[in-house]
Motif scaffolding. Structure first.
Motif, PDB file in Angstrom:
ATOM      1  N   GLU A 141       0.669  -1.283   0.054  1.00 25.78           N
ATOM      2  CA  GLU A 141       0.013  -0.024   0.089  1.00 25.78           C
ATOM      3  C   GLU A 141       1.039   1.357   0.014  1.00 25.78           C
ATOM      4  O   GLU A 141       0.531   2.272  -0.608  1.00 25.78           O
TER       5      GLU A 141
ATOM      6  N   LEU B 121       2.359   1.763  -3.421  1.00 26.46           N
ATOM      7  CA  LEU B 121       1.237   2.326  -4.534  1.00 26.46           C
ATOM      8  C   LEU B 121       0.928   3.956  -4.006  1.00 26.46           C
ATOM      9  O   LEU B 121       0.790   4.759  -4.991  1.00 26.46           O
ATOM     10  N   HIS B 122       0.905   4.325  -2.661  1.00 23.46           N
ATOM     11  CA  HIS B 122       0.677   5.647  -2.291  1.00 23.46           C
ATOM     12  C   HIS B 122       1.670   6.351  -2.845  1.00 23.46           C
ATOM     13  O   HIS B 122       1.594   7.808  -3.414  1.00 23.46           O
ATOM     14  N   TYR B 123       3.104   5.906  -2.879  1.00 22.40           N
ATOM     15  CA  TYR B 123       4.274   6.586  -3.155  1.00 22.40           C
ATOM     16  C   TYR B 123       4.243   7.160  -4.724  1.00 22.40           C
ATOM     17  O   TYR B 123       4.545   7.920  -5.191  1.00 22.40           O
ATOM     18  N   VAL B 124       3.689   5.995  -5.492  1.00 22.18           N
ATOM     19  CA  VAL B 124       3.596   6.097  -6.826  1.00 22.18           C
ATOM     20  C   VAL B 124       2.671   7.169  -7.331  1.00 22.18           C
ATOM     21  O   VAL B 124       3.008   7.957  -8.079  1.00 22.18           O
ATOM     22  N   LEU B 125       1.525   7.198  -6.541  1.00 20.69           N
ATOM     23  CA  LEU B 125       0.593   8.021  -6.804  1.00 20.69           C
ATOM     24  C   LEU B 125       0.970   9.670  -6.404  1.00 20.69           C
ATOM     25  O   LEU B 125       0.662  10.554  -7.330  1.00 20.69           O
ATOM     26  N   ILE B 126       1.562   9.563  -5.410  1.00 25.08           N
ATOM     27  CA  ILE B 126       2.121  10.999  -5.125  1.00 25.08           C
ATOM     28  C   ILE B 126       3.336  11.515  -6.001  1.00 25.08           C
ATOM     29  O   ILE B 126       3.291  12.611  -6.333  1.00 25.08           O
TER      30      ILE B 126
ATOM     31  N   LEU C 144       3.201  10.608  -9.143  1.00 28.56           N
ATOM     32  CA  LEU C 144       2.589  11.009 -10.336  1.00 28.56           C
ATOM     33  C   LEU C 144       1.877  12.493 -10.169  1.00 28.56           C
ATOM     34  O   LEU C 144       1.871  13.188 -11.157  1.00 28.56           O
ATOM     35  N   LEU C 145       1.205  12.783  -9.082  1.00 26.00           N
ATOM     36  CA  LEU C 145       0.654  13.782  -8.899  1.00 26.00           C
ATOM     37  C   LEU C 145       1.518  15.057  -8.703  1.00 26.00           C
ATOM     38  O   LEU C 145       1.179  15.949  -9.359  1.00 26.00           O
TER      39      LEU C 145
ATOM     40  N   LYS D 210       2.630  15.638 -12.283  1.00 30.72           N
ATOM     41  CA  LYS D 210       1.556  16.364 -13.089  1.00 30.72           C
ATOM     42  C   LYS D 210       1.298  17.993 -12.709  1.00 30.72           C
ATOM     43  O   LYS D 210       1.078  18.625 -13.564  1.00 30.72           O
TER      44      LYS D 210
END
Length: 96
Positions: free
Chosen positions: A78, A81-86, A88-89, A92
Motif C-alpha cells: 500500500e 502504491l501511495h508513493y507512486v500516486l504522489i 505522479l501527482l 502532473k
C-alpha cells in the motif's frame, strides 16, 4: 491540480496517518487487556486510504501484528502504491 488541492491532500495524508497509527496503538492496548479488538479489515483499510506508512512504522515499533503476513507485506505494498500516486501527482503539478 492547484495549490489549494495540494494543501488539502497533504493535510489529509497527515491526518489519516495519525489516525491509522493511533488505531494500531489502541488495538495493541486492547489486545493486552483482553478487550474487544479493532477488526483487521479496519486496520488495513486505514492503510489503504493513506495511512499505511505511519501505521506500518507504529506496528513495527510497538511490535503489533508483526507476525501477520497480511500486515507486514500488505502495508508496504500500500505504501508503494501511495508513493507512486504522489510522484505522479507531483509530476502532473510540475508540468502544468
Amino acid at each position: 491540480m492547484n495549490k489549494q488541492a495540494v494543501i488539502i491532500l497533504i493535510v489529509y495524508i497527515l491526518i489519516i496517518n495519525i489516525v491509522a497509527s493511533l488505531t494500531a496503538i489502541a488495538d495493541k492496548k486492547r489486545a493486552e487487556r483482553g478487550k474487544w479488538r479493532i477488526p483487521e479489515s479496519t486496520l488495513m483499510l486505514l492503510g489503504l486510504f493513506g495511512g499505511a506508512t505511519l501505521e506500518f512504522i507504529t506496528m513495527k515499533k510497538i511490535r503489533h501484528k508483526t507476525k501477520h503476513i497480511k500486515f507486514m507485506v500488505g502495508l508496504p505494498v500500500e505504501m508503494f502504491l501511495h508513493y507512486v500516486l504522489i510522484i505522479l501527482l507531483i509530476y502532473k503539478v510540475a508540468s502544468i
